[in-house]
Every structure is written in structure tokens, then in C-alpha cells.
Design a protein around this motif. Structure first.
Motif, PDB file in Angstrom:
ATOM      1  N   ARG A  73       0.843  -1.189   0.000  1.00  0.00           N
ATOM      2  CA  ARG A  73       0.000   0.000   0.000  1.00  0.00           C
ATOM      3  C   ARG A  73       0.879   1.240   0.000  1.00  0.00           C
ATOM      4  NH1 ARG A  73      -3.645  -0.283   5.031  1.00  0.00           N
ATOM      5  NH2 ARG A  73      -2.521  -2.180   5.588  1.00  0.00           N
ATOM      6  N   GLU A  74       0.700   2.059  -1.030  1.00  0.00           N
ATOM      7  CA  GLU A  74       1.356   3.368  -1.035  1.00  0.00           C
ATOM      8  C   GLU A  74       0.334   4.334  -1.616  1.00  0.00           C
ATOM      9  OE1 GLU A  74       4.058   3.020  -4.842  1.00  0.00           O
ATOM     10  OE2 GLU A  74       1.969   3.658  -4.751  1.00  0.00           O
ATOM     11  N   ARG A  75       0.555   4.873  -2.756  1.00  0.00           N
ATOM     12  CA  ARG A  75      -0.458   5.744  -3.348  1.00  0.00           C
ATOM     13  C   ARG A  75      -1.635   4.918  -3.851  1.00  0.00           C
ATOM     14  NH1 ARG A  75       4.177   8.048  -7.020  1.00  0.00           N
ATOM     15  NH2 ARG A  75       4.598   5.808  -6.835  1.00  0.00           N
ATOM     16  N   ALA A  76      -1.400   3.677  -4.136  1.00  0.00           N
ATOM     17  CA  ALA A  76      -2.428   2.717  -4.533  1.00  0.00           C
ATOM     18  C   ALA A  76      -2.153   1.414  -3.791  1.00  0.00           C
ATOM     19  CB  ALA A  76      -2.393   2.512  -6.051  1.00  0.00           C
ATOM     20  N   GLU A  77      -3.003   0.440  -4.015  1.00  0.00           N
ATOM     21  CA  GLU A  77      -2.827  -0.852  -3.351  1.00  0.00           C
ATOM     22  C   GLU A  77      -2.605  -1.941  -4.395  1.00  0.00           C
ATOM     23  OE1 GLU A  77      -6.162  -2.166  -0.982  1.00  0.00           O
ATOM     24  OE2 GLU A  77      -4.809  -3.235   0.384  1.00  0.00           O
ATOM     25  N   TYR A  78      -1.670  -2.829  -4.093  1.00  0.00           N
ATOM     26  CA  TYR A  78      -1.307  -3.877  -5.039  1.00  0.00           C
ATOM     27  C   TYR A  78      -1.289  -5.222  -4.323  1.00  0.00           C
ATOM     28  CZ  TYR A  78       0.325   0.257  -7.517  1.00  0.00           C
ATOM     29  OH  TYR A  78       0.403   1.489  -8.110  1.00  0.00           O
ATOM     30  N   TRP A  79      -1.560  -6.274  -5.108  1.00  0.00           N
ATOM     31  CA  TRP A  79      -1.577  -7.637  -4.590  1.00  0.00           C
ATOM     32  C   TRP A  79      -0.747  -8.552  -5.471  1.00  0.00           C
ATOM     33  CZ3 TRP A  79      -3.972  -8.812  -0.043  1.00  0.00           C
ATOM     34  CH2 TRP A  79      -4.894  -7.901   0.450  1.00  0.00           C
ATOM     35  N   GLY A  80      -0.123  -9.530  -4.826  1.00  0.00           N
ATOM     36  CA  GLY A  80       0.535 -10.588  -5.571  1.00  0.00           C
ATOM     37  C   GLY A  80      -0.474 -11.651  -5.980  1.00  0.00           C
ATOM     38  N   GLN A  81       0.024 -12.673  -6.658  1.00  0.00           N
ATOM     39  CA  GLN A  81      -0.860 -13.717  -7.174  1.00  0.00           C
ATOM     40  C   GLN A  81      -1.168 -14.776  -6.123  1.00  0.00           C
ATOM     41  OE1 GLN A  81       2.369 -13.657  -7.617  1.00  0.00           O
ATOM     42  NE2 GLN A  81       3.045 -15.756  -7.235  1.00  0.00           N
ATOM     43  N   GLY A  82      -0.408 -14.790  -5.054  1.00  0.00           N
ATOM     44  CA  GLY A  82      -0.649 -15.735  -3.970  1.00  0.00           C
ATOM     45  C   GLY A  82       0.234 -16.961  -4.058  1.00  0.00           C
ATOM     46  N   THR A  83       0.533 -17.523  -2.902  1.00  0.00           N
ATOM     47  CA  THR A  83       1.299 -18.762  -2.826  1.00  0.00           C
ATOM     48  C   THR A  83       0.627 -19.675  -1.795  1.00  0.00           C
ATOM     49  OG1 THR A  83       3.513 -19.721  -2.521  1.00  0.00           O
ATOM     50  CG2 THR A  83       2.934 -17.881  -1.089  1.00  0.00           C
ATOM     51  N   GLN A  84       0.495 -20.938  -2.141  1.00  0.00           N
ATOM     52  CA  GLN A  84      -0.230 -21.879  -1.292  1.00  0.00           C
ATOM     53  C   GLN A  84       0.660 -22.396  -0.180  1.00  0.00           C
ATOM     54  OE1 GLN A  84      -3.583 -23.105  -1.536  1.00  0.00           O
ATOM     55  NE2 GLN A  84      -3.064 -23.965   0.475  1.00  0.00           N
ATOM     56  N   VAL A  85       0.128 -22.363   1.022  1.00  0.00           N
ATOM     57  CA  VAL A  85       0.775 -22.977   2.186  1.00  0.00           C
ATOM     58  C   VAL A  85      -0.189 -24.026   2.728  1.00  0.00           C
ATOM     59  CG1 VAL A  85       1.591 -22.627   4.531  1.00  0.00           C
ATOM     60  CG2 VAL A  85       2.154 -20.959   2.757  1.00  0.00           C
ATOM     61  N   THR A  86       0.285 -25.254   2.791  1.00  0.00           N
ATOM     62  CA  THR A  86      -0.533 -26.344   3.307  1.00  0.00           C
ATOM     63  C   THR A  86       0.206 -27.008   4.455  1.00  0.00           C
ATOM     64  OG1 THR A  86      -1.493 -26.734   1.117  1.00  0.00           O
ATOM     65  CG2 THR A  86      -1.747 -28.474   2.760  1.00  0.00           C
ATOM     66  N   VAL A  87      -0.456 -27.086   5.596  1.00  0.00           N
ATOM     67  CA  VAL A  87       0.145 -27.685   6.782  1.00  0.00           C
ATOM     68  C   VAL A  87      -0.668 -28.925   7.150  1.00  0.00           C
ATOM     69  CG1 VAL A  87       0.900 -27.311   9.153  1.00  0.00           C
ATOM     70  CG2 VAL A  87       0.822 -25.389   7.550  1.00  0.00           C
ATOM     71  N   SER A  88      -0.012 -30.067   7.101  1.00  0.00           N
ATOM     72  CA  SER A  88      -0.697 -31.317   7.422  1.00  0.00           C
ATOM     73  C   SER A  88      -0.521 -31.660   8.897  1.00  0.00           C
ATOM     74  CB  SER A  88      -0.154 -32.446   6.552  1.00  0.00           C
ATOM     75  OG  SER A  88       1.213 -32.668   6.832  1.00  0.00           O
ATOM     76  N   SER A  89      -1.516 -32.352   9.422  1.00  0.00           N
ATOM     77  CA  SER A  89      -1.466 -32.695  10.857  1.00  0.00           C
ATOM     78  C   SER A  89      -0.776 -34.030  11.089  1.00  0.00           C
ATOM     79  CB  SER A  89      -2.889 -32.750  11.409  1.00  0.00           C
ATOM     80  OG  SER A  89      -3.656 -33.684  10.681  1.00  0.00           O
TER      81      SER A  89
END
Length: 114
Positions: A98-114
Motif C-alpha cells: 500500500r502506497e499511493r495505490a494498493e497492489y496484490w501478488g498472485q498468492g502462494t499456497q501454504v498447506t500444513v498437514s497434521s
């Protein structure tokens, strides 16, 4: 145009650690806030942690003491060190700027198994 590219997600067992990275490129105003959000299936996107260009940080209660956010202003990078991961940390993690506008990345999956 500003672009954010995340890396470092994956599949791990409960108790493990992961380090997410986000590289920002483009015309970035030097005073800004970078952060990490996550979205689990069927849930809204939620704040995980954020850090200002001055180094002040804030965390969601659910990750305090386990996650650490940091940044490299010279190289426009932000990191999220995640320790003692739990199955409930499973989500797509998004980098945000966030600065003068807001930007997002494409995302990265995190999976935690029990």
C-alpha cells in the motif's frame, strides 16, 4: 506499474517452518506498507502481518510469537518467517503493498498437514 511476486509456499507437517518472500518491482513510493494476508477455503482474506517502510510491524493475534515479518527496503522485498506451523495456517498467502495505490501478488499456497 507495480508487480508483486511471492515465493516460498509449500506442503509441510505441523510444527515445521516456512519462509515466504515477496519481490516488489516498478515505480514504488518509498513510504509504504507491505504485508501478508491469507485466505483459507470458504473464508475471507485476512491480515497476517504488516510492516511499514520505517520498520513498525503488526500481527494478527493468531500468529503472534510464531510468525515474523521483515523487509529489505533497498531491494523492495518483504519476508514472512513462519514457525511452529499449524494445520489452521493452511491458506493461500498474498503479498500486499500500500502506497499511493494498493497492489496484490498472485498468492502462494501454504498447506500444513497434521
Amino acid at each position: 506499474q507495480v508487480q508483486l511476486v511471492e515465493s516460498g509456499g509449500g506442503l509441510v507437517q505441523a510444527g515445521a517452518s516456512l519462509n515466504l518472500s515477496c519481490a516488489a518491482s516498478g515505480n514504488i513510493f518509498r513510504i509504504n506498507i507491505m504485508g501478508w494476508y491469507r485466505q483459507a477455503p470458504g473464508k475471507q482474506r485476512a491480515l497476517v502481518a504488516l510492516i511499514t517502510s520505517g520498520g513498525s510491524s503488526n500481527y494478527a493475534d493468531s500468529v503472534k510469537g510464531r510468525f515474523t515479518i521483515s523487509r529489505d527496503n533497498t531491494n523492495n522485498m518483504v519476508y514472512l518467517q513462519m514457525n511452529s506451523l499449524k494445520p489452521e495456517d493452511t491458506a493461500v498467502y498474498y503479498c500486499n503493498l500500500r502506497e499511493r495505490a494498493e497492489y496484490w501478488g498472485q498468492g502462494t499456497q501454504v498447506t500444513v498437514s497434521s
